[in-house]
Design a protein around this motif. Structure first.
Motif, mmCIF file in Angstrom:
data_model
loop_
_atom_site.group_PDB
_atom_site.id
_atom_site.type_symbol
_atom_site.label_atom_id
_atom_site.label_comp_id
_atom_site.label_asym_id
_atom_site.label_seq_id
_atom_site.Cartn_x
_atom_site.Cartn_y
_atom_site.Cartn_z
ATOM 1 N N GLN A 120 45.585 28.296 40.108
ATOM 2 C CA GLN A 120 46.642 28.931 39.326
ATOM 3 C C GLN A 120 47.764 29.441 40.216
ATOM 4 N N GLN A 121 47.382 30.047 41.338
ATOM 5 C CA GLN A 121 48.382 30.564 42.273
ATOM 6 C C GLN A 121 49.241 29.421 42.816
ATOM 7 N N THR B 231 39.938 21.398 42.639
ATOM 8 C CA THR B 231 38.888 22.139 43.335
ATOM 9 C C THR B 231 37.785 21.196 43.817
ATOM 10 N N SER C 125 39.056 27.722 44.329
ATOM 11 C CA SER C 125 38.771 28.343 43.041
ATOM 12 C C SER C 125 39.858 28.074 42.007
ATOM 13 N N ALA C 126 39.510 28.348 40.755
ATOM 14 C CA ALA C 126 40.491 28.242 39.675
ATOM 15 C C ALA C 126 41.633 29.233 39.897
ATOM 16 N N GLU C 127 41.317 30.408 40.445
ATOM 17 C CA GLU C 127 42.357 31.402 40.746
ATOM 18 C C GLU C 127 43.340 30.853 41.777
ATOM 19 N N GLY C 128 42.813 30.196 42.826
ATOM 20 C CA GLY C 128 43.671 29.577 43.832
ATOM 21 C C GLY C 128 44.520 28.467 43.235
ATOM 22 N N THR D 113 48.750 36.917 48.427
ATOM 23 C CA THR D 113 49.538 37.115 47.218
ATOM 24 C C THR D 113 50.733 38.032 47.446
ATOM 25 N N ASP E 17 49.674 26.375 41.538
ATOM 26 C CA ASP E 17 50.473 25.766 40.468
ATOM 27 C C ASP E 17 51.727 26.597 40.193
ATOM 28 N N MET F 111 43.607 33.438 51.312
ATOM 29 C CA MET F 111 44.418 33.607 50.109
ATOM 30 C C MET F 111 45.356 34.789 50.299
ATOM 31 N N THR G 95 46.714 20.170 41.459
ATOM 32 C CA THR G 95 45.787 20.996 42.212
ATOM 33 C C THR G 95 44.365 20.718 41.751
#
Length: 128
Positions: free
Chosen positions: A99-100, A116, A94-97, A66, A102, A64, A114
């Protein structure tokens, strides 16, 4: 197997009518590696051959990132990689991934979803 580079394995499943790009855990160390890696992935399936096919981008092993420079380069590469496919699904850990990704997709102006869960992603890709 269509192609393999340190950053990804690119496969074709003729029965499912879909391509799969599986990112490895090997990080892009420099900007030129990002551009080269994405060009190999993009050129494996020419745009004029994508219309009736789906793409699964399995990014679960990808480190990951950023940092703004990386995000800018990837956003610039997305349109060429994602253009022309009937459907595109990204698979992340993950949900964080999610969001990134998207946010990157929105920034690049490309369609897709996207996920998971791989089974859910594959079901969505195969559905009309």
């Amino acid at each position: 197997l269509v192609d393999q580079i340190p950053f990804a394995q690119i496969c074709w499943d003729p029965l499912a009518g879909s391509a799969r790009v599986s990112r490895s855990g090997v990080p892009f160390a420099a900007a030129d590696q990002v551009c080269w890696g994405y060009s190999v992935m993009r050129e494996a399936f020419p745009v004029d051959q994508r219309r009736d096919k789906a793409l699964l981008m399995d990014l679960r092993q990808a480190p990951m990132r950023t940092d703004p420079r990386f995000m800018k380069i990837v956003a610039a590469e997305f349109p060429g990689l994602y253009a022309g496919w009937r459907k595109v699904a990204d698979l992340v850990v993950s949900a964080e991934g999610a969001q990134q990704l998207d946010a990157l997709r929105e920034r690049a102006g490309v369609a897709g979803r996207t996920f998971t869960d791989e089974d859910v992603a594959l079901h969505w890709l195969c559905a009309d």
